[in-house]
Structures are given as structure tokens and as C-alpha cells.
Design a protein around this motif. Structure first.
Motif, PDB file in Angstrom:
ATOM      1  N   ARG A  23      61.879  74.356  85.522  1.00  0.00           N
ATOM      2  CA  ARG A  23      62.120  75.696  86.054  1.00  0.00           C
ATOM      3  C   ARG A  23      60.985  76.630  85.654  1.00  0.00           C
ATOM      4  N   GLY A  24      60.469  77.371  86.629  1.00  0.00           N
ATOM      5  CA  GLY A  24      59.387  78.300  86.380  1.00  0.00           C
ATOM      6  C   GLY A  24      58.008  77.653  86.362  1.00  0.00           C
ATOM      7  N   ARG A  25      57.935  76.354  86.636  1.00  0.00           N
ATOM      8  CA  ARG A  25      56.663  75.629  86.578  1.00  0.00           C
ATOM      9  C   ARG A  25      56.188  75.176  87.958  1.00  0.00           C
ATOM     10  N   GLN A  26      56.671  75.831  89.009  1.00  0.00           N
ATOM     11  CA  GLN A  26      56.315  75.439  90.362  1.00  0.00           C
ATOM     12  C   GLN A  26      54.810  75.509  90.592  1.00  0.00           C
ATOM     13  N   ALA A  27      54.160  76.572  90.140  1.00  0.00           N
ATOM     14  CA  ALA A  27      52.717  76.731  90.368  1.00  0.00           C
ATOM     15  C   ALA A  27      51.939  75.610  89.703  1.00  0.00           C
ATOM     16  N   GLU A  28      52.297  75.270  88.480  1.00  0.00           N
ATOM     17  CA  GLU A  28      51.621  74.169  87.790  1.00  0.00           C
ATOM     18  C   GLU A  28      51.830  72.862  88.535  1.00  0.00           C
ATOM     19  N   TYR A  29      53.046  72.656  89.027  1.00  0.00           N
ATOM     20  CA  TYR A  29      53.347  71.428  89.761  1.00  0.00           C
ATOM     21  C   TYR A  29      52.528  71.337  91.048  1.00  0.00           C
ATOM     22  N   VAL A  30      52.507  72.411  91.796  1.00  0.00           N
ATOM     23  CA  VAL A  30      51.803  72.431  93.081  1.00  0.00           C
ATOM     24  C   VAL A  30      50.299  72.285  92.889  1.00  0.00           C
ATOM     25  N   LEU A  31      49.757  72.886  91.857  1.00  0.00           N
ATOM     26  CA  LEU A  31      48.312  72.893  91.640  1.00  0.00           C
ATOM     27  C   LEU A  31      47.808  71.731  90.784  1.00  0.00           C
ATOM     28  N   SER A  32      48.708  70.892  90.291  1.00  0.00           N
ATOM     29  CA  SER A  32      48.293  69.776  89.446  1.00  0.00           C
ATOM     30  C   SER A  32      47.701  68.635  90.280  1.00  0.00           C
ATOM     31  N   GLU A  33      47.065  67.699  89.597  1.00  0.00           N
ATOM     32  CA  GLU A  33      46.514  66.514  90.264  1.00  0.00           C
ATOM     33  C   GLU A  33      47.645  65.687  90.864  1.00  0.00           C
ATOM     34  N   TRP A  34      47.362  65.024  91.974  1.00  0.00           N
ATOM     35  CA  TRP A  34      48.366  64.179  92.612  1.00  0.00           C
ATOM     36  C   TRP A  34      48.433  62.830  91.913  1.00  0.00           C
ATOM     37  N   SER A  35      49.634  62.295  91.878  1.00  0.00           N
ATOM     38  CA  SER A  35      49.807  60.943  91.351  1.00  0.00           C
ATOM     39  C   SER A  35      49.338  59.952  92.408  1.00  0.00           C
ATOM     40  N   SER A  36      49.147  58.713  92.013  1.00  0.00           N
ATOM     41  CA  SER A  36      48.719  57.699  92.983  1.00  0.00           C
ATOM     42  C   SER A  36      49.784  57.496  94.056  1.00  0.00           C
ATOM     43  N   LYS A  37      51.050  57.606  93.684  1.00  0.00           N
ATOM     44  CA  LYS A  37      52.140  57.475  94.667  1.00  0.00           C
ATOM     45  C   LYS A  37      52.077  58.616  95.697  1.00  0.00           C
ATOM     46  N   GLU A  38      51.801  59.827  95.227  1.00  0.00           N
ATOM     47  CA  GLU A  38      51.694  60.973  96.135  1.00  0.00           C
ATOM     48  C   GLU A  38      50.503  60.811  97.067  1.00  0.00           C
ATOM     49  N   GLU A  39      49.396  60.321  96.553  1.00  0.00           N
ATOM     50  CA  GLU A  39      48.209  60.112  97.381  1.00  0.00           C
ATOM     51  C   GLU A  39      48.468  59.088  98.481  1.00  0.00           C
ATOM     52  N   GLU A  40      49.297  58.092  98.191  1.00  0.00           N
ATOM     53  CA  GLU A  40      49.628  57.060  99.186  1.00  0.00           C
ATOM     54  C   GLU A  40      50.367  57.649 100.381  1.00  0.00           C
ATOM     55  N   THR A  41      51.174  58.658 100.158  1.00  0.00           N
ATOM     56  CA  THR A  41      51.977  59.249 101.233  1.00  0.00           C
ATOM     57  C   THR A  41      51.288  60.409 101.939  1.00  0.00           C
ATOM     58  N   LEU A  42      50.129  60.814 101.441  1.00  0.00           N
ATOM     59  CA  LEU A  42      49.469  62.009 101.962  1.00  0.00           C
ATOM     60  C   LEU A  42      49.159  61.927 103.457  1.00  0.00           C
ATOM     61  N   LYS A  43      48.585  60.836 103.914  1.00  0.00           N
ATOM     62  CA  LYS A  43      48.202  60.733 105.328  1.00  0.00           C
ATOM     63  C   LYS A  43      49.411  60.911 106.249  1.00  0.00           C
ATOM     64  N   SER A  44      50.502  60.232 105.943  1.00  0.00           N
ATOM     65  CA  SER A  44      51.681  60.349 106.808  1.00  0.00           C
ATOM     66  C   SER A  44      52.280  61.750 106.753  1.00  0.00           C
ATOM     67  N   ARG A  45      52.211  62.402 105.586  1.00  0.00           N
ATOM     68  CA  ARG A  45      52.725  63.773 105.463  1.00  0.00           C
ATOM     69  C   ARG A  45      51.892  64.753 106.288  1.00  0.00           C
ATOM     70  N   ILE A  46      50.583  64.578 106.262  1.00  0.00           N
ATOM     71  CA  ILE A  46      49.708  65.454 107.050  1.00  0.00           C
ATOM     72  C   ILE A  46      49.961  65.242 108.542  1.00  0.00           C
ATOM     73  N   GLU A  47      50.120  63.995 108.958  1.00  0.00           N
ATOM     74  CA  GLU A  47      50.419  63.710 110.365  1.00  0.00           C
ATOM     75  C   GLU A  47      51.741  64.353 110.768  1.00  0.00           C
ATOM     76  N   GLN A  48      52.752  64.251 109.907  1.00  0.00           N
ATOM     77  CA  GLN A  48      54.056  64.845 110.184  1.00  0.00           C
ATOM     78  C   GLN A  48      53.941  66.370 110.273  1.00  0.00           C
ATOM     79  N   ALA A  49      53.183  66.972 109.371  1.00  0.00           N
ATOM     80  CA  ALA A  49      52.995  68.421 109.393  1.00  0.00           C
ATOM     81  C   ALA A  49      52.337  68.859 110.702  1.00  0.00           C
ATOM     82  N   GLY A  50      51.375  68.089 111.187  1.00  0.00           N
ATOM     83  CA  GLY A  50      50.731  68.401 112.461  1.00  0.00           C
ATOM     84  C   GLY A  50      51.714  68.365 113.612  1.00  0.00           C
TER      85      GLY A  50
END
Length: 71
Positions: A23-50
């Protein structure tokens, strides 16, 4: 946008970031480095956002929400 329109009742597109942070750490979470698992899903998330942005612009808010929320 609000200053130009002179009001705040306009549609906004929001992209969820999850809730895996203290709680209260949203900015740190959003601005932190991505995990390898998050990086794996990035392409599909960007396509979905488009797709969501395109739907919002062509079909409107209600249909876009119906088609994409919770997916």
C-alpha cells in the motif's frame, strides 16, 4: 485535457498494472525494473492495448468496455 474542455466528465482509457505492491508503493512498483516474466508478456500486452485504443476510437466507450474489460 480537463483544462481545455473545462470539465472532467470525459472518457479515459486506463491500463491496469496489477496489485502486487505494498500500500502506498504504486509509484515504486510502476517505475521499477520489469521481471523476466513481465518482459515475456510485454509484446502481447502492447498488442492488446493497441486493439483497445482502436476499438475506443471506432466503436466508442461502451462497446470497448464490453469487449475488453476483465480479459
Amino acid at each position: 485535457i480537463q483544462a481545455v474542455l473545462g470539465r472532467s466528465d470525459y472518457a479515459r482509457l486506463k491500463f491496469g498494472v496489477g496489485n502486487d505492491f505494498a500500500r502506498g508503493r504504486q509509484a515504486e512498483y510502476v517505475l521499477s525494473e520489469w521481471s523476466s516474466k513481465e518482459e515475456e508478456t510485454l509484446k502481447s500486452r502492447i498488442e492488446q492495448a493497441g486493439k483497445i485504443v482502436f476499438a475506443f476510437g471506432t466503436m466508442g466507450l461502451a462497446r470497448t468496455m464490453s469487449d475488453f474489460n476483465g480479459k
